[in-house]
Design a protein around this motif. Structure first.
Motif, PDB file in Angstrom:
ATOM      1  N   UNK A  80       0.839  -1.212   0.000  1.00 13.90           N
ATOM      2  CA  UNK A  80       0.000   0.000   0.000  1.00 13.90           C
ATOM      3  C   UNK A  80       0.865   1.249   0.000  1.00 13.90           C
ATOM      4  N   UNK A  81       1.885   1.274   0.841  1.00 15.10           N
ATOM      5  CA  UNK A  81       2.772   2.436   0.926  1.00 15.10           C
ATOM      6  C   UNK A  81       3.479   2.673  -0.405  1.00 15.10           C
ATOM      7  N   UNK A  82       3.992   1.608  -0.996  1.00 14.15           N
ATOM      8  CA  UNK A  82       4.694   1.712  -2.276  1.00 14.15           C
ATOM      9  C   UNK A  82       3.771   2.235  -3.367  1.00 14.15           C
ATOM     10  N   UNK A  83       2.539   1.729  -3.377  1.00 17.68           N
ATOM     11  CA  UNK A  83       1.559   2.153  -4.385  1.00 17.68           C
ATOM     12  C   UNK A  83       1.235   3.635  -4.272  1.00 17.68           C
ATOM     13  N   UNK A  84       1.039   4.106  -3.050  1.00 18.55           N
ATOM     14  CA  UNK A  84       0.624   5.497  -2.847  1.00 18.55           C
ATOM     15  C   UNK A  84       1.781   6.481  -3.046  1.00 18.55           C
ATOM     16  N   UNK A  85       2.937   6.179  -2.480  1.00 16.89           N
ATOM     17  CA  UNK A  85       4.066   7.107  -2.602  1.00 16.89           C
ATOM     18  C   UNK A  85       4.559   7.209  -4.050  1.00 16.89           C
ATOM     19  N   UNK A  86       4.355   6.142  -4.829  1.00 19.99           N
ATOM     20  CA  UNK A  86       4.707   6.208  -6.247  1.00 19.99           C
ATOM     21  C   UNK A  86       3.833   7.211  -6.993  1.00 19.99           C
ATOM     22  N   UNK A  87       2.623   7.450  -6.481  1.00 22.62           N
ATOM     23  CA  UNK A  87       1.739   8.448  -7.101  1.00 22.62           C
ATOM     24  C   UNK A  87       2.402   9.823  -7.090  1.00 22.62           C
ATOM     25  N   UNK A  88       3.126  10.118  -6.010  1.00 27.33           N
ATOM     26  CA  UNK A  88       3.826  11.395  -5.907  1.00 27.33           C
ATOM     27  C   UNK A  88       5.156  11.360  -6.649  1.00 27.33           C
ATOM     28  N   UNK A  89       5.865  10.239  -6.570  1.00 25.44           N
ATOM     29  CA  UNK A  89       7.182  10.137  -7.211  1.00 25.44           C
ATOM     30  C   UNK A  89       7.074  10.213  -8.730  1.00 25.44           C
ATOM     31  N   UNK A  90       6.055   9.554  -9.291  1.00 23.52           N
ATOM     32  CA  UNK A  90       5.902   9.512 -10.748  1.00 23.52           C
ATOM     33  C   UNK A  90       4.908  10.543 -11.282  1.00 23.52           C
ATOM     34  N   UNK A  91       4.278  11.285 -10.371  1.00 20.67           N
ATOM     35  CA  UNK A  91       3.348  12.328 -10.798  1.00 20.67           C
ATOM     36  C   UNK A  91       2.018  11.820 -11.316  1.00 20.67           C
ATOM     37  N   UNK A  92       1.679  10.551 -11.033  1.00 18.31           N
ATOM     38  CA  UNK A  92       0.423   9.999 -11.551  1.00 18.31           C
ATOM     39  C   UNK A  92      -0.800  10.574 -10.846  1.00 18.31           C
ATOM     40  N   UNK A  93      -0.643  10.967  -9.586  1.00 17.91           N
ATOM     41  CA  UNK A  93      -1.747  11.598  -8.863  1.00 17.91           C
ATOM     42  C   UNK A  93      -2.160  12.880  -9.583  1.00 17.91           C
ATOM     43  N   UNK A  94      -1.181  13.693  -9.896  1.00 14.94           N
ATOM     44  CA  UNK A  94      -1.460  14.962 -10.586  1.00 14.94           C
ATOM     45  C   UNK A  94      -2.022  14.700 -11.975  1.00 14.94           C
ATOM     46  N   UNK A  95      -1.454  13.714 -12.671  1.00 15.28           N
ATOM     47  CA  UNK A  95      -1.920  13.411 -14.031  1.00 15.28           C
ATOM     48  C   UNK A  95      -3.345  12.884 -14.019  1.00 15.28           C
ATOM     49  N   UNK A  96      -3.672  12.040 -13.041  1.00 17.54           N
ATOM     50  CA  UNK A  96      -5.037  11.516 -12.934  1.00 17.54           C
ATOM     51  C   UNK A  96      -6.057  12.630 -12.743  1.00 17.54           C
ATOM     52  N   UNK A  97      -5.703  13.613 -11.911  1.00 17.27           N
ATOM     53  CA  UNK A  97      -6.630  14.725 -11.680  1.00 17.27           C
ATOM     54  C   UNK A  97      -6.753  15.607 -12.922  1.00 17.27           C
ATOM     55  N   UNK A  98      -5.666  15.751 -13.654  1.00 21.83           N
ATOM     56  CA  UNK A  98      -5.723  16.505 -14.915  1.00 21.83           C
ATOM     57  C   UNK A  98      -6.629  15.797 -15.915  1.00 21.83           C
ATOM     58  N   UNK A  99      -6.585  14.462 -15.895  1.00 19.93           N
ATOM     59  CA  UNK A  99      -7.398  13.663 -16.822  1.00 19.93           C
ATOM     60  C   UNK A  99      -8.862  13.574 -16.395  1.00 19.93           C
ATOM     61  N   UNK A 100      -9.208  14.181 -15.255  1.00 17.78           N
ATOM     62  CA  UNK A 100     -10.615  14.249 -14.860  1.00 17.78           C
ATOM     63  C   UNK A 100     -10.993  13.486 -13.618  1.00 17.78           C
ATOM     64  N   UNK A 101     -10.027  12.816 -12.984  1.00 14.82           N
ATOM     65  CA  UNK A 101     -10.322  12.082 -11.762  1.00 14.82           C
ATOM     66  C   UNK A 101     -10.343  13.055 -10.582  1.00 14.82           C
ATOM     67  N   UNK A 102     -11.452  13.099  -9.852  1.00 11.24           N
ATOM     68  CA  UNK A 102     -11.537  13.997  -8.701  1.00 11.24           C
ATOM     69  C   UNK A 102     -10.717  13.434  -7.544  1.00 11.24           C
ATOM     70  N   UNK A 103     -10.415  14.299  -6.577  1.00 11.03           N
ATOM     71  CA  UNK A 103      -9.653  13.846  -5.410  1.00 11.03           C
ATOM     72  C   UNK A 103     -10.432  12.794  -4.616  1.00 11.03           C
TER      73      UNK A 103
END
Length: 276
Positions: A80-103
């Motif tokens: 779980x930790x690896x999955x979530x922290x990778x969202x910040x390391x690879x910028x996928x969290x930001x990209x997902x929100x740009x693509x229309x995924x709400x927080x």
């Protein structure tokens, strides 16, 4: 929900680190299932056969297996930790929100991941209990003792929800994992301090019941849901069975349900208030 599941599945499946920890977890469970029936340590010159002592008899087997596999929850937390922290390391969290995924949807996808991991782990426990119980138990009793499966589910889900909270709070996998370890050690130290303050040089008498208030801290209470398997020397002397049926600790079960909602709420608060 199907869309959120698909997004999380791709993130987990194509991450090498996550696959490694899943494989380690699988190997650990398989090896335990193979070695447990044949594990006969020698204590004081006497061979101890756990099967003959009732370790794999229903209903005690539910408690014993759930308690043993519970030690592997740290590997699930790392996933779980690896999955979530990778969202910040690879910028996928930001990209997902740009693509229309709400927080909120992003948060929901992580809850789905946690539920899948917990359900999968609970299924492994049930499969191992049924397999070993059918092979080695004197009688097959599926229902009696199954409450430990519910206790295991809450224990694992609460633990990885707390790991998820640390991941969003700290954003770095090393910091989150280290914090999880340090907090666990810290709560154990506080438990020792409480014992010293309350009892000093006059420890409670054997069999005397008392409650550690520090047992209701998040990680301590998490480990107390199932507690260690019950053993009865009198039962061993009279019937040859050391392991006896028991019940989950319902007060800690309820405490962990509270912590689940608490840390889910705090995690959502962090996600919504923090900048990407």
């Amino acid at each position: 929900m199907k869309r959120l599941f698909s997004i999380e599945w791709n993130k987990v499946f194509y991450n090498k680190g996550t696959r490694i920890f899943i494989i380690i977890y699988f190997i650990m469970i398989i090896l335990m299932g193979i070695t447990l029936p044949n594990f006969k340590p020698t204590i004081s010159g006497m061979e101890v056969d756990f099967i003959k002592l009732g370790a794999l008899d229903f209903p005690a087997i539910w408690h014993n297996i759930a308690w043993l596999i519970g030690f592997g929850k740290f590997f699930l937390a790392i996933i779980v930790i690896n999955n979530i922290t990778n969202e910040y390391s690879f910028g996928t969290f930001k990209q997902n929100t740009i693509d229309g995924l709400t927080k909120t949807e992003f948060f929901g996808s992580k809850i789905i991941l946690n539920l899948i991991i917990t359900l999968f782990s609970s299924f492994v426990v049930a499969a191992l209990v049924l397999g070993l119980g059918a092979s080695f138990s004197e009688k097959f009793d599926l229902v009696n003792g199954i409450e430990f499966l519910a206790g295991y589910f809450v224990e694992i889900f609460a633990y990885i929800v707390f790991a998820m909270f640390l991941s969003f709070l700290l954003r770095k996998s090393a910091f989150a994992i280290l914090s999880l370890i340090v907090l666990s050690i810290g709560e154990s130290i506080l438990k020792g301090v409480e014992f010293f303050v309350r009892f000093g040089k006059t420890p409670p008498k054997p069999g005397e019941e008392f409650t550690f208030f520090t047992n209701f801290l998040p990680l301590n209470s998490n480990s107390e849901i199932l507690d260690s398997p019950s053993m009865d020397i009198q039962s061993l002397m009279s019937g040859g069975k050391l392991f006896t049926p028991d019940h989950i600790q319902w007060e800690f079960f309820g405490t962990n349900v509270f912590y689940i909602f608490l840390f889910l709420g705090l995690t959502l608060f962090i996600i919504k208030k923090r900048d990407l």
